[in-house]
Design an enzyme around this catalytic site. Sequence first.
Site, short mmCIF file in Angstrom:
data_model
loop_
_atom_site.label_atom_id
_atom_site.label_comp_id
_atom_site.label_asym_id
_atom_site.label_seq_id
_atom_site.Cartn_x
_atom_site.Cartn_y
_atom_site.Cartn_z
N CYS A 2 0.84 -1.04 0.02
CA CYS A 2 0.10 0.14 -0.04
C CYS A 2 0.86 1.31 0.08
O CYS A 2 1.99 1.11 0.35
CB CYS A 2 -0.73 0.15 1.36
SG CYS A 2 -1.50 -1.56 1.59
N ARG A 27 4.00 0.30 -6.52
CA ARG A 27 4.02 -0.69 -5.42
C ARG A 27 2.57 -1.68 -5.52
O ARG A 27 3.01 -2.65 -4.66
CB ARG A 27 3.82 0.28 -4.15
CG ARG A 27 5.18 1.30 -3.93
CD ARG A 27 4.92 2.28 -2.70
NE ARG A 27 4.65 1.44 -1.57
CZ ARG A 27 5.67 1.63 -0.51
NH1 ARG A 27 6.63 2.26 -1.06
NH2 ARG A 27 5.54 0.89 0.61
N TRP A 74 -3.57 -2.35 -1.05
CA TRP A 74 -3.13 -3.67 -1.42
C TRP A 74 -3.91 -4.59 -0.51
O TRP A 74 -3.37 -4.62 0.59
CB TRP A 74 -1.69 -3.80 -1.61
CG TRP A 74 -1.38 -5.20 -2.32
CD1 TRP A 74 -1.03 -5.24 -3.78
CD2 TRP A 74 -1.04 -6.52 -1.80
NE1 TRP A 74 -0.69 -6.64 -4.06
CE2 TRP A 74 -0.58 -7.22 -2.84
CE3 TRP A 74 -1.07 -6.96 -0.54
CZ2 TRP A 74 -0.23 -8.45 -2.65
CZ3 TRP A 74 -0.45 -8.41 -0.30
CH2 TRP A 74 -0.27 -9.10 -1.36
N ASN A 98 -0.94 1.15 6.43
CA ASN A 98 -0.05 0.15 5.81
C ASN A 98 0.43 -1.01 6.63
O ASN A 98 0.73 -0.68 7.76
CB ASN A 98 1.30 0.61 5.09
CG ASN A 98 1.05 1.44 3.77
OD1 ASN A 98 -0.07 1.77 3.25
ND2 ASN A 98 1.98 1.97 3.38
N GLY A 99 0.35 -2.09 6.08
CA GLY A 99 0.69 -3.33 7.14
C GLY A 99 -0.40 -4.10 7.60
O GLY A 99 -1.66 -3.99 6.98
N GLU A 488 16.17 -16.80 -12.40
CA GLU A 488 15.77 -15.19 -12.36
C GLU A 488 15.10 -14.96 -13.78
O GLU A 488 13.87 -14.53 -13.70
CB GLU A 488 16.99 -14.30 -12.49
CG GLU A 488 16.83 -12.84 -12.79
CD GLU A 488 16.06 -12.19 -12.00
OE1 GLU A 488 15.59 -12.57 -10.65
OE2 GLU A 488 15.59 -10.89 -12.22
N LYS A 492 11.22 -13.72 -13.82
CA LYS A 492 10.69 -12.38 -14.78
C LYS A 492 9.70 -12.84 -15.47
O LYS A 492 8.46 -12.03 -15.65
CB LYS A 492 12.02 -11.92 -15.36
CG LYS A 492 13.00 -11.21 -15.12
CD LYS A 492 12.71 -9.75 -14.35
CE LYS A 492 12.39 -10.16 -12.75
NZ LYS A 492 13.13 -9.89 -11.94
N HIS A 511 16.20 -35.64 -13.52
CA HIS A 511 15.57 -36.11 -11.87
C HIS A 511 14.48 -35.82 -11.88
O HIS A 511 13.89 -35.48 -10.97
CB HIS A 511 16.68 -35.31 -11.01
CG HIS A 511 18.19 -35.60 -11.08
ND1 HIS A 511 18.44 -37.04 -10.87
CD2 HIS A 511 19.26 -35.24 -11.44
CE1 HIS A 511 19.73 -37.29 -10.88
NE2 HIS A 511 20.14 -36.07 -11.34
N LYS A 611 5.88 -3.64 -5.23
CA LYS A 611 7.36 -3.50 -5.58
C LYS A 611 8.14 -3.79 -4.33
O LYS A 611 9.06 -4.40 -4.44
CB LYS A 611 7.39 -2.14 -5.96
CG LYS A 611 8.73 -1.70 -6.17
CD LYS A 611 9.60 -2.49 -7.43
CE LYS A 611 10.92 -2.06 -7.57
NZ LYS A 611 11.60 -3.24 -8.43
O1 M6R Z 1 13.24 -4.87 -2.36
P1 M6R Z 1 13.95 -6.38 -2.36
O2 M6R Z 1 15.10 -6.26 -3.13
O3 M6R Z 1 14.29 -6.60 -1.08
O4 M6R Z 1 12.76 -6.95 -3.08
C1 M6R Z 1 12.97 -8.75 -3.00
C2 M6R Z 1 11.76 -9.27 -3.93
O5 M6R Z 1 10.45 -9.02 -3.29
C3 M6R Z 1 11.85 -8.71 -5.27
O6 M6R Z 1 13.22 -8.78 -5.88
C4 M6R Z 1 10.78 -9.38 -6.21
O7 M6R Z 1 11.21 -10.57 -6.18
C5 M6R Z 1 10.70 -8.56 -7.67
N1 M6R Z 1 9.52 -8.38 -7.90
C6 M6R Z 1 11.37 -9.49 -8.41
O8 M6R Z 1 11.41 -8.98 -9.92
#
Ligand code: M6R
Length: 616
Positions: A2, A27, A74, A98-99, A488, A492, A511, A611
């Site tokens: 949020c 976010r 959120w 928030n939280g 990664e 993505k 495996h 985010k």
């Molecule tokens: O801000 P941070 O690097 O601690 O965030 C960690 C993850 O939440 C962040 O990398 C998330 O996996 C991304 N959405 C990946 O694209």
Amino acid sequence: MCGIVGYHGHRKPKDIILDGLKTLEYRGYDSAGVAIFDHGQVKRIRAEGKLSKLESQLQSLDFDGRTGIGHTRWATHGTPSERNAHPHTVDGISIVHNGIIENYLEIRDYLLAMGRKISSDTDSELVAHLIAMEVPKTKDLLGAILNIIPKLEGAYSIVVIWDQKADEIVSFKSGPPLILGIGEKEHIIASDIQAIVPYTKNIIYLEDHEIAQIKGQHYTIYNSKGEVLKKPIVEMHWTVDRARKQGYPHFMLKEIYEQPRTVAAVVKPFISLDTETLDFSNLQKNSTIPDLESELQKLERLVIIGCGTSYYAGLTAEYFIEKIAQIPVEVELASEFRYRNPFLPKNTMVLFISQSGETADTVAALRKVKDMGFYTMSLCNVPHSTIDREAHVRMYMNCDAEVGVASTKAFTASIAFLNIFSLYLGKLKNKVNVAAEKSHVRDVMDLPAQMEKALSYADFFKDHAESLKTFKGFLFIGRGVSYPIALEGALKLKEITYLHSEGYAAGEMKHGPIALVDNKMCVIAIAPKDELFEKTISNVEELNARGANIVSLGTGQNEKLKRLSQQGYLALPDAHWSLTPILSVIPLQLMAYHLSNSLGYDVDQPRNLAKSVTVE
Ligand code: M6R
């Protein structure tokens, strides 16, 4: 997660709050709302869905007051709906939160027993009730808040206004960030620096259990006993421009293209261009450890902790720190580490990687390690964030604001930094001689130009997006340092296309996962020319024999790999083995971006994601 913006000052709050909420859209949220003073009363407008919906409801409204709060929500407790959207208003008290209030069931039962009428499914509204029950006794907002804080358990940052005090905002936190911006006759309180930088560079980061009161033209910070605190004002150097798309259709694309520059920027402070050697002498300035260098010399184990992409950056670094510096490395997920009983031998240091510096699990893991009595290091992008403030040694991704939910430039900046950091550790441990150091530094300096070549594969994915998006699933495979890149790449793709994708160590195929492979499956093989290339190519042959549709990434014109790659072969420049991850991840970022775009999804704000994950 949020977003919060509160404003009191000489301007009209509506536009400032709306603009602020727009900068926080990235976010992730599913409803939004504002509460702003007008003719001595607080008017509240809320809407489910995108901010544009709230904006159109606000268009014709004018508020004559100078105080207001706004929120993007959120959903955690209760569905995304107008009823559950913030602000929550109870008896003149309006709050945004928030939280998560963890003891909300207990508080709810108490409020119901007191005869209160609860009108939403949220934990946040309950806090508004607690304050509303308290103000008639204290007759002031601050006093009421001080009285109810001990009743709250969980993680929260909360901003409150009271319809009896048209020039006052009180905010408090335990967990998610809150930042106070101090301008000329105006103050902004927000959950993210980006909502503040257009108005002022002078900010105060609230620590847990602190309370910020804005009253007229003044602000005061208190501790939880109500005692006044003197807090330093820090200057933030981010500009508004850095958080704009600058002509790109999406932040993610802009951030992908920024990478040659951001990788150069993250290594620059630690390289002496004249001698082509490392210079880490400045690191001591960012450390509360008195003799950092001798502490690093003694290092016998490095533990790296992070979440998501930051965790994968740690996994990538494990390969080169172990090989170059010859220090044992362990990489841990923060969400697991924080609840384990980890054993850390003496002379261990723990490095926390976090773009935002606010990820709740990573913050908790950091505090746990500090409680265990070990030195901590951080690698963050956001200066002054919680992790940055709390670690003993502070290091930076140095890549300006990253707005796209799918992390890109923070990943390559982390790997580039950790690459030269491993060389530095290797030097301290006498594992790297000057010739090897110079040659490695030259390879690092060549990297930005090579990254431009990797960016040229945008057209390949633009052209092939239509056909690629029809596959039933995607397997990303790699060995050695390319294995975390496979993880990664898969992350993505799933984040922004919602297509099923998995990353695997190529040697694991037999495996289990090879059972998934048929002619509807797409395999992305990351196979740079390194000592594991022949092994990876055997795996690609096996997948090819089972009908997989293969796209591969190799070094130069590798005919063997090309022959096996019916869906496409992408030739990457020849680089030091430890730098290939930075090159090979770029086409994977472009692939995710162009597939998402062609599927018509919101690239920068994928569903269900935020985010910065400031709650568990
Ligand atoms: O801000 P941070 O690097 O601690 O965030 C960690 C993850 O939440 C962040 O990398 C998330 O996996 C991304 N959405 C990946 O694209």
